[in-house]
Design a protein around this motif. Structure first.
Motif, PDB file in Angstrom:
ATOM      1  N   ARG A 538       0.813  -1.123   0.138  1.00  0.00           N
ATOM      2  CA  ARG A 538       0.262   0.096  -0.086  1.00  0.00           C
ATOM      3  C   ARG A 538       0.866   1.389   0.021  1.00  0.00           C
ATOM      4  N   ILE A 539       1.990   1.064   0.756  1.00  0.00           N
ATOM      5  CA  ILE A 539       2.853   2.470   0.780  1.00  0.00           C
ATOM      6  C   ILE A 539       3.509   2.595  -0.639  1.00  0.00           C
ATOM      7  N   CYS A 540       4.022   1.714  -1.113  1.00  0.00           N
ATOM      8  CA  CYS A 540       4.383   1.598  -2.426  1.00  0.00           C
ATOM      9  C   CYS A 540       3.642   2.427  -3.676  1.00  0.00           C
ATOM     10  N   ILE A 541       2.350   1.683  -3.544  1.00  0.00           N
ATOM     11  CA  ILE A 541       1.201   2.212  -4.557  1.00  0.00           C
ATOM     12  C   ILE A 541       1.147   3.716  -4.351  1.00  0.00           C
ATOM     13  N   GLY A 542       0.979   4.013  -2.958  1.00  0.00           N
ATOM     14  CA  GLY A 542       0.695   5.328  -2.602  1.00  0.00           C
ATOM     15  C   GLY A 542       1.804   6.344  -3.094  1.00  0.00           C
ATOM     16  N   ILE A 543       3.043   6.060  -2.820  1.00  0.00           N
ATOM     17  CA  ILE A 543       4.192   6.854  -3.389  1.00  0.00           C
ATOM     18  C   ILE A 543       4.160   6.941  -4.956  1.00  0.00           C
ATOM     19  N   ALA A 544       3.570   6.061  -5.547  1.00  0.00           N
ATOM     20  CA  ALA A 544       3.494   6.048  -7.063  1.00  0.00           C
ATOM     21  C   ALA A 544       2.334   6.987  -7.591  1.00  0.00           C
ATOM     22  N   ARG A 545       1.447   6.724  -6.711  1.00  0.00           N
ATOM     23  CA  ARG A 545       0.088   7.830  -7.036  1.00  0.00           C
ATOM     24  C   ARG A 545       0.493   9.166  -6.804  1.00  0.00           C
ATOM     25  N   GLY A 546       1.299   9.531  -5.781  1.00  0.00           N
ATOM     26  CA  GLY A 546       1.749  10.865  -5.524  1.00  0.00           C
ATOM     27  C   GLY A 546       2.638  11.501  -6.789  1.00  0.00           C
ATOM     28  N   LEU A 547       3.490  10.513  -7.222  1.00  0.00           N
ATOM     29  CA  LEU A 547       4.224  11.189  -8.191  1.00  0.00           C
ATOM     30  C   LEU A 547       3.506  10.880  -9.430  1.00  0.00           C
ATOM     31  N   ALA A 548       2.589  10.131  -9.678  1.00  0.00           N
ATOM     32  CA  ALA A 548       1.761  10.394 -10.958  1.00  0.00           C
ATOM     33  C   ALA A 548       0.902  11.379 -10.963  1.00  0.00           C
ATOM     34  N   PHE A 549       0.654  11.936  -9.792  1.00  0.00           N
ATOM     35  CA  PHE A 549      -0.164  13.369  -9.863  1.00  0.00           C
ATOM     36  C   PHE A 549       0.721  14.437  -9.985  1.00  0.00           C
ATOM     37  N   LEU A 550       1.847  14.357  -9.403  1.00  0.00           N
ATOM     38  CA  LEU A 550       2.983  15.550  -9.681  1.00  0.00           C
ATOM     39  C   LEU A 550       3.244  15.520 -11.359  1.00  0.00           C
ATOM     40  N   HIS A 551       3.573  14.344 -11.860  1.00  0.00           N
ATOM     41  CA  HIS A 551       4.040  14.341 -13.358  1.00  0.00           C
ATOM     42  C   HIS A 551       2.925  14.783 -14.156  1.00  0.00           C
ATOM     43  N   GLU A 552       1.620  13.843 -14.014  1.00  0.00           N
ATOM     44  CA  GLU A 552       0.782  14.039 -15.037  1.00  0.00           C
ATOM     45  C   GLU A 552      -0.618  14.472 -14.936  1.00  0.00           C
ATOM     46  N   GLU A 553      -1.061  14.612 -13.456  1.00  0.00           N
ATOM     47  CA  GLU A 553      -2.183  15.027 -13.258  1.00  0.00           C
ATOM     48  C   GLU A 553      -2.503  16.288 -12.669  1.00  0.00           C
ATOM     49  N   LEU A 570       5.221   8.939   6.646  1.00  0.00           N
ATOM     50  CA  LEU A 570       3.952   8.259   7.220  1.00  0.00           C
ATOM     51  C   LEU A 570       3.042   8.709   8.095  1.00  0.00           C
ATOM     52  N   ASP A 571       1.668   9.016   8.064  1.00  0.00           N
ATOM     53  CA  ASP A 571       1.014   9.417   8.925  1.00  0.00           C
ATOM     54  C   ASP A 571       0.503   8.643  10.045  1.00  0.00           C
ATOM     55  N   GLY A 572      -0.647   8.841  10.769  1.00  0.00           N
ATOM     56  CA  GLY A 572      -0.925   7.829  11.862  1.00  0.00           C
ATOM     57  C   GLY A 572      -1.372   6.612  11.271  1.00  0.00           C
ATOM     58  N   ASP A 573      -1.852   6.582  10.174  1.00  0.00           N
ATOM     59  CA  ASP A 573      -2.403   5.181   9.692  1.00  0.00           C
ATOM     60  C   ASP A 573      -1.542   4.830   8.738  1.00  0.00           C
ATOM     61  N   LEU A 574      -0.129   5.001   8.745  1.00  0.00           N
ATOM     62  CA  LEU A 574       0.914   4.410   7.903  1.00  0.00           C
ATOM     63  C   LEU A 574       0.433   4.728   6.314  1.00  0.00           C
ATOM     64  N   ASN A 575      -0.060   5.857   6.096  1.00  0.00           N
ATOM     65  CA  ASN A 575      -0.347   6.347   4.534  1.00  0.00           C
ATOM     66  C   ASN A 575       0.841   6.978   4.041  1.00  0.00           C
ATOM     67  N   PRO A 576       1.508   6.881   3.085  1.00  0.00           N
ATOM     68  CA  PRO A 576       2.733   7.459   2.715  1.00  0.00           C
ATOM     69  C   PRO A 576       2.461   8.839   2.128  1.00  0.00           C
ATOM     70  N   LYS A 577       3.351   9.744   2.389  1.00  0.00           N
ATOM     71  CA  LYS A 577       2.956  11.060   1.707  1.00  0.00           C
ATOM     72  C   LYS A 577       4.412  11.738   1.160  1.00  0.00           C
ATOM     73  N   ILE A 578       4.333  12.228   0.174  1.00  0.00           N
ATOM     74  CA  ILE A 578       5.985  12.703  -0.462  1.00  0.00           C
ATOM     75  C   ILE A 578       5.929  13.942   0.063  1.00  0.00           C
ATOM     76  N   SER A 579       6.992  14.468   0.736  1.00  0.00           N
ATOM     77  CA  SER A 579       7.279  15.520   1.147  1.00  0.00           C
ATOM     78  C   SER A 579       8.435  16.593   0.319  1.00  0.00           C
ATOM     79  N   ASP A 580       8.694  17.716   0.489  1.00  0.00           N
ATOM     80  CA  ASP A 580       9.602  18.646  -0.122  1.00  0.00           C
ATOM     81  C   ASP A 580       9.282  18.489  -1.522  1.00  0.00           C
ATOM     82  N   PHE A 581       8.193  18.398  -2.264  1.00  0.00           N
ATOM     83  CA  PHE A 581       8.045  18.492  -3.586  1.00  0.00           C
ATOM     84  C   PHE A 581       8.019  19.957  -4.216  1.00  0.00           C
ATOM     85  N   GLY A 582       8.647  20.379  -5.155  1.00  0.00           N
ATOM     86  CA  GLY A 582       8.594  21.723  -5.505  1.00  0.00           C
ATOM     87  C   GLY A 582       9.625  22.616  -4.903  1.00  0.00           C
TER      88      GLY A 582
END
Length: 767
Positions: A538-553, A570-582
């Motif tokens: 789930r963490i791996c997919i979340g990172i990929a989704r975040g990057l896909a958003f930055l690149h394409e969406e 990682l937040d309290g529910d271990l959801n991944p979030k990309i930092s320092d973008f931009g």
């Protein structure tokens, strides 16, 4: 007229060479057995309601014609389509879902017809298209940018459609309040209303202006040798409906037809659209099987979707009138667009009569014209109101300056922007962080120190102090912050706001309870988290989704430049979030070429970026591949060396791939309780992302599809010597050492960022 799903048994027809399922009501995903149809020469699946990701059909190497107009599939266009070198004709339109990069078609030397319409494709138009033997090219209704290649040498090209933007003409001083057009016909009077004539001939790229209105028509009838007569039609039988004069003629288009009402007074209007199907017949013959389906937009708002005149009217030669009240005109222009989204029939009853059809248009204001006296009153009242507002604004600014000391130019400019986030004062930040108490310091990154804070309402925040070495102007800096703050996604660390006072540059982020992915995976034992396999996936997919958003969406395309495990929080529910973008762009000095200011971390940087400064979003794809390996293995790429034979974790993974034992890479802490097939799949995707050639790396949207099982993974075994060979690997380190010598201060700060935790860390790190 089939409906339901495509039967899997079709995959047994391995000698099938021609399959046409156009213009049905088929749903669901294509069965995986379709990959058995390796002898297919033509595949036509247009005008259906399929779902799921667009297949690549990469096993169908013999394909000559691929037709997927309005098939219902979701984008992006798969990279595997570039393997179909025998294609002569590609038609893909109206994809749902994610954005696409322009597919790599440079090796399709036999390609003569290319249609990639409304596929959400971004970026420049490839120059190599001018070198193909194209006769027809349609790239309209995408998000293309940059210059159009020089097609002067494309001697076979007959029709090219990039977009259909109309010209804008000046308006007279007097505004209009109504407009009535008899589309495709002559001047007609209905009661006391005169409908103006619209008899000019149409064409594949037509713009006609007549006083206070005009229309544009775009689109080419691909399957017929069309002339101007195809863009207008007359009734073929006696019409008996009321106001039949409006329906004896109509204007139609193979793609998009837009009418513009110009020079109208601003306000609310009622738009009335008149339709009648005067082409198809209902005589129980083949002629009755035609279906005309299109969309209608008013002021860019979809008001009729999948509109079928004959179905709504319950027959042909019957009028359908649709009224739309309270249509707002703001800049004296109303735009009504009829768009064919690829649905319906294109060869029934005859080729070349599909597309939207409109008989007449009526536009009436919902308000009375202003008299000259009323205009004068409005002008006087407006002037007085403006003067009062201006006076109160000046008084407020004067009071604000006296009570807040000095407001810097950066803060003043910031107040003029809608950042969609909060503007914090330095006093608030000091209170939240207890005057930047060392006990609240949770990290020291390449962009500055990070502190934990608590707002008055109890919200936990992370405050990042930016190093004040940027030479950007105030407006540019504030604009950059504003654009970054507008990017919100479940897998991006949210920027709450900022503080800019004097030389202080502070960013306020959401606080991430579980620190960074690096600490959770391979930090000190007391800080590591027990991440099971499902959580890691789930963490791996979340990172990929975040990057896909930055690149394409996102509206602002961003290359992160420094994707690594410490920049994934990682937040309290271990959801991944990309930092320092931009942020990499924010700290670049003026006139500094990218090749001398590489904003990345050794071990994660793509070779083309580290060695030559060549930066595209494929650099992030490479870095993601390294992080995905770390997630699967639970090991730090640069710190893991099982023996002197291996340079890093990636090097070891390549050797294991050649030996056919990738399962040995999986983190032993997982024990036996994990999905071995999913683990192997993740590692293969990671290795695909770290291909030395950026062109062979997939887009991040494709990575998401592969991780979720919607897209097949292309097996690609690479030579591990590309990382272990001293000749190939040494230049990377030499380049890095060179960067350190060129700018010791920047490089020292940059080196710190390689090994320190980022926003939301709960302790300072050590080198």
């Amino acid at each position: 007229m089939f409906d339901g799903t495509v039967p899997a048994e079709l995959g047994n027809l391995v000698h099938l060479v021609y399959l046409n399922l156009n213009s049905n009501n088929l749903t669901g995903e294509l069965p995986k057995e379709f990959s058995n149809l390796i002898n297919l020469r033509e595949l036509r699946l247009s005008s259906n309601n399929f779902n799921g990701k667009l297949p690549s059909f990469q096993s169908c190497k013999q394909l000559r014609i691929l037709e997927l107009e309005a098939s219902g599939f979701e984008g992006p266009i798969p990279s595997g389509i570039s393997l179909l070198h025998n294609l002569t004709e590609i038609r893909i339109t109206d994809l749902n879902g994610g954005a696409s990069e322009f597919p790599h078609l440079e090796n399709m030397k036999a390609l003569t017809k290319l249609m990639l319409r409304n596929c959400n494709i971004s970026g420049p138009i490839p120059i190599y298209l001018a070198n193909l033997s194209l006769t027809l090219l349609d790239l309209s209704f995408n998000r293309l940018e940059g210059h159009i290649p020089d097609f002067e040498g494309a001697i076979y090209l007959q029709t090219m459609e990039i977009n259909g933007c109309p010209k804008h003409l000046p308006c007279p001083k007097k505004d209009g309040y109504s407009l009535h057009i008899n589309c495709g016909g002559g001047q007609t009077k209905i009661g006391n209303t005169m409908y103006v004539a619209d008899e000019s001939q149409g064409g594949p790229m037509t713009w006609q202006a007549a006083g206070n209105w005009g229309f544009s028509s775009t689109g080419h009838f691909w399957d017929v040798n069309a002339n101007a007569a195809y863009y207008q039609t007359k009734n073929v039988s006696v019409l008996t409906m009321n106001e039949s004069q409006l329906y004896t003629s109509a204007r139609l288009s193979p793609l998009s037809l837009t009418y513009y009402g110009r020079c109208l007074a601003n306000g609310n209007y009622t738009v009335t659209l008149h339709f009648a199907e005067i082409v198809f017949r209902d005589n129980r013959s083949f002629q009755s099987l035609g279906r005309r389906i299109f969309n209608v937009y008013i002021q860019d708002e979809l008001v009729l979707k999948d509109f079928d005149i004959e179905t709504v009217a319950q027959g042909v030669d019957k009028a359908v009138v649709r009224k739309f009240n309270n249509t707002v005109v703001k800049i004296k222009t109303i735009e009504i667009r009829f768009y064919w989204a690829g649905k319906g029939t294109r060869a029934v009853p005859n080729r070349g009569i599909y597309g939207p059809l409109i008989s007449a248009i009526s536009i009436e204001s919902n308000f009375k014209p202003h008299s000259d006296q009323r205009k004068k009153i409005v002008i006087v009242v407006g002037a007085v109101t403006f003067s009062l507002c201006l006076m109160f604004t000046i008084l407020f600014i004067f009071w604000r300056r006296r009570h807040s000391g000095s407001i810097t130019s950066r803060e003043q400019e910031l107040r003029g922007l809608d950042l969609q986030t909060g503007l914090f004062t330095f006093r608030q930040i000091k209170a939240a962080t207890n005057n930047f108490d060392d006990n609240n310091k949770i990290g020291e990154g390449g962009f500055g120190s990070v502190y934990k804070g608590i707002l008055l309402d109890g919200t936990l925040i992370a405050v990042k102090q930016l190093s004040s070495k940027s030479k950007q102007g105030n407006r540019e800096f504030v604009n950059e912050i504003g654009m970054i703050s507008g990017l919100q996604h479940p897998n991006l660390v949210r920027l709450y706001g900022c503080c800019i006072e004097g030389n202080r540059l502070l960013l306020v982020y959401e606080y991430m309870e579980n620190n960074s992915l690096a600490r959770a995976l391979f930090g000190p034992k007391e800080w590591q988290l027990n991440l099971g396999w499902r959580t890691r996936l789930r963490i791996c997919i979340g990172i990929a989704r975040g990057l896909a958003f930055l690149h394409e969406e996102s509206r602002l395309k961003i290359v992160h430049r420094d994707i690594k495990a410490t920049n994934v929080l990682l937040d309290g529910d271990l959801n991944p979030k990309i930092s320092d973008f931009g942020l990499a762009k924010l700290t670049e000095d003026d006139n500094t070429h990218i090749s001398t200011r590489v904003a990345g971390t050794i071990g994660y940087m793509a070779p083309e970026y580290a060695l030559w400064g060549y930066l595209t979003n494929k650099a992030d794809v490479y870095s993601f591949g390294v992080v995905a390996l770390e997630i699967a293995a639970g090991k730090d790429n640069m710190k893991f060396r099982p023996s002197d034979q291996y340079v890093c974790l990636l090097d070891w993974a390549l050797v294991l791939q050649q030996k056919g034992c990738l399962i040995e890479l999986v983190d032993p802490k997982l024990g036996p309780d994990f999905d071995k097939e999913e683990a192997i799949k993740m590692i293969k995707i990671a290795l695909l992302c770290t291909n030395p050639s950026p062109a062979l790396r997939p887009a991040m949207s494709a990575v998401v599809s592969m991780l979720e099982g919607h897209l097949d993974i292309q097996d690609l075994v690479m030579d591990p010597s590309i990382y272990g060979d001293e000749y190939r690997f040494r230049p990377l380190k030499d380049k890095y050492d060179e960067l350190q010598l060129q700018s010791s201060n920047e490089a020292q700060t940059h080196t710190d960022s390689m090994v320190t935790t980022e926003i939301g860390s709960s302790s300072t790190s050590t080198k």
